[in-house]
Design a protein around this motif. Structure first.
Motif, PDB file in Angstrom:
ATOM      1  N   VAL A 222     -19.703  42.858  51.211  1.00  0.00           N
ATOM      2  CA  VAL A 222     -20.712  42.278  50.319  1.00  0.00           C
ATOM      3  C   VAL A 222     -22.097  42.847  50.625  1.00  0.00           C
ATOM      4  O   VAL A 222     -22.891  43.109  49.725  1.00  0.00           O
ATOM      5  N   LEU A 223     -22.378  43.087  51.903  1.00  0.00           N
ATOM      6  CA  LEU A 223     -23.709  43.561  52.291  1.00  0.00           C
ATOM      7  C   LEU A 223     -23.778  45.082  52.442  1.00  0.00           C
ATOM      8  O   LEU A 223     -24.743  45.616  52.994  1.00  0.00           O
ATOM      9  N   TYR A 225     -24.304  47.523  50.336  1.00  0.00           N
ATOM     10  CA  TYR A 225     -25.430  48.197  49.688  1.00  0.00           C
ATOM     11  C   TYR A 225     -26.691  48.036  50.542  1.00  0.00           C
ATOM     12  O   TYR A 225     -27.458  48.974  50.739  1.00  0.00           O
ATOM     13  N   ASP A 226     -26.860  46.837  51.079  1.00  0.00           N
ATOM     14  CA  ASP A 226     -28.018  46.585  51.942  1.00  0.00           C
ATOM     15  C   ASP A 226     -27.959  47.443  53.198  1.00  0.00           C
ATOM     16  O   ASP A 226     -28.980  47.881  53.718  1.00  0.00           O
ATOM     17  N   ASN A 228     -26.793  50.410  53.308  1.00  0.00           N
ATOM     18  CA  ASN A 228     -27.293  51.724  52.908  1.00  0.00           C
ATOM     19  C   ASN A 228     -28.813  51.781  52.997  1.00  0.00           C
ATOM     20  O   ASN A 228     -29.384  52.781  53.438  1.00  0.00           O
ATOM     21  N   VAL A 229     -29.465  50.699  52.557  1.00  0.00           N
ATOM     22  CA  VAL A 229     -30.930  50.682  52.582  1.00  0.00           C
ATOM     23  C   VAL A 229     -31.425  50.637  54.026  1.00  0.00           C
ATOM     24  O   VAL A 229     -32.344  51.355  54.406  1.00  0.00           O
ATOM     25  N   ARG A 286     -21.687  59.060  53.298  1.00  0.00           N
ATOM     26  CA  ARG A 286     -22.425  58.014  54.005  1.00  0.00           C
ATOM     27  C   ARG A 286     -22.512  56.685  53.287  1.00  0.00           C
ATOM     28  O   ARG A 286     -23.097  55.755  53.818  1.00  0.00           O
TER      29      ARG A 286
END
Lengths: 347, 257
Positions: A222-223, A225-226, A228-229, A286
């Protein structure tokens, strides 16, 4: 899209295409299914899937195939899938969060912490052994917290994290050895636990830990994408409005939950947490949205595969799976390193 | 509009610059100037909420920036960082992260986000290498990709910390002209520049720092006439006309003709 004449380069770039990603995940999923099926059949006694199906559908608890399947093969296969997936995910998360290619649950001491707490529990409070996932989680969390604290106090250079992990790890191992010396009869304190093995696993010991692992993997997906940031680095991530401290904490806790739960029933298998994330990154790039589920699948597949070998190589004798893992994983890791020109992987 | 009120900035309780009062209005390029180590970047990072001030207050449209939630702040002000980390991801993915402050759960960028990313990459001149990995790009190309990310954040205020350093002169000029376009679009541009000539030609306002304090705050023309540049940098500055435009040149104080 224009067709580039450099076809091979196009394929390389297509790592980012949704189609490639879906096929990669589907392929890994298929591999998991095949190896799991093989793991249910193979061992000192070979049973084919047909007779397993027969025994289970008839529900004859006295049948030998039924007993082997329900009390040996099934828990063992589930345990290997869960432990491998959990440790690989924990490794991928730690590598991203600590921004260090060498970070993995065993190298930074997370496994050692989980192991110590499990062994202490089994030595001092054997009646509470079913809570060992909880103890392992706390141990993993304590180790991860210690490493993170040391690294952030000293400025968190990449090397510091690994070095403080090695230090924390050796302190924890010393404690473990002390406990094992003082309590030679401790239930879990056998070679199998220290090397890692699934031979004694029961459905009961996997149940609670399995739920924790599925929960941990779900949180990480769920996290992703975060993640990646966060991987863009402290200053970029915070300028994009991310509460980096909070996220780092959440990810460390998730990694500790994953690694701790796995260690609680599998013992100190560690290598899978280092090499599977690297192999997965090599295949998928990545993007953690692909990387995390891919690690869960490949980690499970690799561990089940090693466990099958551990059982059949010298049947009816059995090797602890940790040994097989190191024999297979070590050379494979070196191969990956050599393939990467100029040591790119450790960037 | 960013306002600094008696701001002290520094690290670990040690102030590098003290008592800075200034304002950065919209539609205006403000350049922070000063010698190495005078705290230019520290002040910029403080005004951009990247580190807490040691004293004083920073207001964005009248609100203390530290009372604004991180994500909301990231929709109001963007920062081009000085470090140029090159993660092994495609350029377009990095720029898409500029939309992060606008994404709720699940983090799924909308077609509109993708349009904004394309526009930002075209504006920064980075569209042609959208599919390349950052690790494959030169320093100048990478900087344009980071600039595109900052533009994709679509903020009223843009901070840039030495955007041209280590870049070829042509890339530096591209960045200066991008700043001018942002100014025409009514944005607040605040930047630290190393090149005095570029600073004086692009700036609407200059904030000059020396010995831990702001010593000048005004337009570049008055700065040039005040003689403060010569005094602080130990140089002699001249204004010349080239191709009908004004340029500034600088010579050592004791230069012989």
């Amino acid at each position: 899209m224009n067709i580039s004449p450099k076809f091979s380069i196009r394929i390389y770039l297509n790592k980012e295409s949704p189609r490639f990603r879906v096929s990669l995940l589907a392929g890994a999923g298929l591999l998991v299914v095949l190896l799991a099926a093989l793991s249910l059949c193979a061992g000192a006694v070979m049973i084919d899937l047909g007779s397993i199906w027969e025994a289970v559908s008839q529900g004859d608890t006295q049948e030998k195939a039924y007993q082997i399947f329900m009390y040996v093969r099934l828990p063992r296969t589930l345990a290997a899938l869960l432990a491998g997936g959990a440790l690989a995910c924990a490794g991928a998360v730690l590598q991203t969060v600590l921004n260090n290619a060498l970070a993995s649950p065993n190298i930074i001491g997370v496994n050692a912490g989980a192991g110590l707490f499990t062994i202490v529990l089994s030595a001092l409070f054997p009646q509470w052994l079913r809570f060992s996932p909880l103890a392992a989680f706390l141990g993993a969390l304590a180790a991860a917290g210690a490493v993170y604290f040391i690294a952030s106090r000293t400025g968190a250079s990449r090397m510091t994290i690994v070095l403080s992990g090695v230090a924390v790890s050796s302190i924890l191992s010393a404690f473990t050895d002390t406990v094992l010396t003082l309590f030679p009869d401790a239930q879990v304190g056998r070679t199998e636990f220290l090397i890692g093995s699934f031979s004694g696993v029961t459905m009961d010991s996997v149940k609670l830990a399995g739920v924790c692992i599925l929960l941990g993997i779900a949180v990480c997906i769920v996290l992703s994408y975060d993640m990646n940031v966060l991987a863009l680095g402290e200053s970029t991530a915070s300028s994009l409005g991310m509460r980096t401290g909070l996220y780092r904490m959440v990810f460390l806790i998730s990694a500790a939950l994953l690694a701790g739960s796995a260690v609680s029933f599998s013992g100190l298998i560690g290598f899978v947490g280092l090499i599977v994330p690297h192999a997965a990154r090599f295949l998928a790039g990545r993007d953690n949205r692909v990387l995390i589920p891919l690690c869960a699948l490949l980690g499970g597949a690799f561990t089940v595969g090693c466990d099958i070998l551990a059982r059949v190589l010298f049947a009816p004798y059995e090797l602890p799976v940790g040994i097989v893992m190191s024999f297979l994983g070590g050379p494979f890791f070196i191969y990956l390193l050599l393939r990467q020109k100029r040591g790119r992987m450790l960037d | 509009m960013i306002e600094l009120k008696q701001v002290d900035a520094g690290y670990g309780g040690q102030a590098v610059v003290q008592g800075v009062t200034a304002s950065f209005p919209p539609g205006c390029i403000t350049v922070i100037l000063g010698k190495n180590g005078c705290g230019k970047s520290t002040l910029l990072r403080t005004a951009a909420r990247q580190q807490p001030p040691l004293g004083g207050q920073i207001l964005l449209d009248g609100r203390d920036i530290f009372t604004i939630a991180p994500k909301e702040f990231a929709r109001l002000a963007a920062v081009l960082p000085q470090s140029r980390e090159a993660p092994a991801i495609p350029a377009q993915s990095l720029v898409l992260h500029g939309r992060f402050p606008y994404l709720g759960f699940p983090r799924r960028p909308s077609p509109q986000d993708k349009q904004i990313v394309e526009r930002a990459m075209r504006a920064a001149g980075a569209w042609e290498y959208r599919d390349k990995y950052l690790t494959q790009l030169s320093g100048g190309e990478r900087q344009k990709v980071y600039l595109a990310m900052v533009l994709a954040q679509d903020t009223g205020v843009i901070f840039m910390d030495e955007p041209g350093t280590y870049l070829d002169i042509s890339h530096q000029f591209e960045i200066l002209s991008l700043m001018r376009r942002l100014r025409s679009a009514g944005k607040t541009v605040v930047t630290v520049l190393h090149d005095l000539g570029q600073a004086l030609s692009v700036a609407d306002r200059v904030l000059l720092l020396d010995k831990g304090a702001a010593v000048f705050w005004g337009d570049p023309q008055s700065l040039f006439q005040s003689g403060k540049l010569d005094e602080i940098f130990g140089i002699r500055s001249h204004k010349i006309t080239v191709d009908g435009g004004t340029e500034y040149v600088f010579r050592p104080k004791d230069a012989t003709p």
